[in-house]
Enzyme design. Sequence first.
Site, short mmCIF file in Angstrom:
data_model
loop_
_atom_site.label_atom_id
_atom_site.label_comp_id
_atom_site.label_asym_id
_atom_site.label_seq_id
_atom_site.Cartn_x
_atom_site.Cartn_y
_atom_site.Cartn_z
N ALA A 118 2.89 12.78 -20.48
CA ALA A 118 1.94 12.02 -21.29
C ALA A 118 0.95 11.30 -20.38
CB ALA A 118 2.66 11.02 -22.20
N PHE A 119 -0.21 10.96 -20.92
CA PHE A 119 -1.28 10.43 -20.07
C PHE A 119 -0.91 9.09 -19.44
CE2 PHE A 119 -3.80 6.75 -21.47
CZ PHE A 119 -3.18 6.45 -22.66
N LYS A 120 0.10 8.42 -19.98
CA LYS A 120 0.46 7.11 -19.42
C LYS A 120 0.91 7.22 -17.96
CE LYS A 120 1.11 4.71 -23.73
NZ LYS A 120 0.77 5.81 -24.68
N ASP A 121 1.36 8.41 -17.55
CA ASP A 121 1.71 8.61 -16.14
C ASP A 121 0.51 8.41 -15.21
OD1 ASP A 121 4.42 9.31 -16.60
OD2 ASP A 121 3.86 11.39 -16.99
N MET A 124 0.46 4.55 -14.86
CA MET A 124 1.74 3.91 -14.57
C MET A 124 2.23 4.26 -13.16
SD MET A 124 3.23 1.87 -16.74
CE MET A 124 3.57 2.28 -18.45
#
Length: 475
Positions: A118-121, A124
Amino acid sequence: MKYISTRGQSPALHFCDILLGGLAPDGGLYMPEQYPQFSDADLNAMRAMNYRDLAYAILSRLIDDIPAEDLRDIINRTYRAEVYAYTREGQNPEDITPTLKLEDNLYLLSLSNGPTLAFKDMAMQLLGNLFEYVLAKRGETTNILGATSGDTGSAAEYAMRGKKGVRVFMLSPHQRMSRFQSAQMFSLQDENIFNIAVRGVFDEAQDIVKAVSNDHAFKAQYKIGAVNSINWGRVAAQIVYYFKGYFAVTSNNSQKVSFAVPSGNFGNVCAGHVARMMGLPIDQLVVATNENDVLDEFFRTGVYRPRGSDNTYHTSSPSMDISKASNFERFVFDLVGRDSAQVRALWSKVDQGGSFDLKGTGLFEKVSDYGFISGSSNHQNRMQIIRQVQQQYGVVIDTHTADGIKVALQHRSPHVPMLVLETALPAKFEDAISEALGQLPERPAPLKGLEQLPQRFEVMDADVDAIKAFIVAHT
Ligand SMILES: *Cc1c(COP(=O)(O)O)cnc(C)c1O
């Protein structure tokens, strides 16, 4: 470069001083005092850069309290092809955020090739390395406490695993995440990661986090921190891929592009807004929501009306199931000409559960100057788009990206490239994909058998004192 609060009543601070915290002390969000500007000549120089050099060119203008060589090292360790390896056929992992052409002037910008799909990687992973660096410099430690219904928690754990000075206590609703999502988190065996499955629903887990954070003595003694979506470091990291995507589909700076962004907390598209304010030639920023259409309502009508969490729909694009858009205040700060008194007045209504209406004030009329436009979709739309994209282009997309494409198609202009941000890979949402296509999405080889790995988690009651005692026992 200093950061100021949207509410105007907190001291201005440098990047590292706001990195570990959440809200400013006055309840506002941190924003750069002024946006660094990238000229035509700058953009020309940046055009040929790889992701790491581009990230350094942008982030070094926002972070001036980490020595240049240290910042370079942090960025180089973060944005490696091995970390963002789950590329599609024909994509080069060295691009970190490769594009995929669907047809003329319609592209996916792949942001979900990192460890949790997911793009949160994207942000993060950088935060993990920045946290470790700043904590070591200061001889400090932190205990990150969060609640997750899926994407945020796993991205945080994969970013913080093994990081010195950091422990993660992640609450999730027991047996309410998908098997894939819980396996992804619970299979981590790192000693600094603690998964707590709370008997209850997500809101109960979230309430525990709020209760612990409101116990100021406990919070200070046990150095409770957070990595939520209002963290400025996350927004800053996300600015980079707007530049990368722009350069990938243009050949000179007189061209404009539009981005369509599957949105919930407004963190991702807020980074697009900042990129535009820094001089990136963006035509439109298309905000795409699901049935939880708080943002779409604002951009259509001028009314910002957060819903209560019991009025949040559980949808098939679950990572966008929000009742209020935590980062939206950042945009409104710019919209009102950075008049923090006006932000305070508007949010004094919102913070009491109310709403505000900017139509007819002259402010809503200015929204389109910032390129914003919006739309929403529902379950049926997203199933239909997933089928259509597979039939037309032979590409399987996830439900969140489908929301982005649905709204992008409504707002496309013929000669402007539209990049739809791919915010998750379909492998993460097997049930929805099999409903849409009658077959399971392909899963990257290293993740086959994920559900069979040994799991490490604690099941606990939704009880604040018990959770506090667990934290105390494990620090
Ligand atoms: C978090 C998330 C979003 C929403 O991003 P915001 O920054 O909250 O607007 C969209 N899609 C996926 C897959 C996500 O995980």
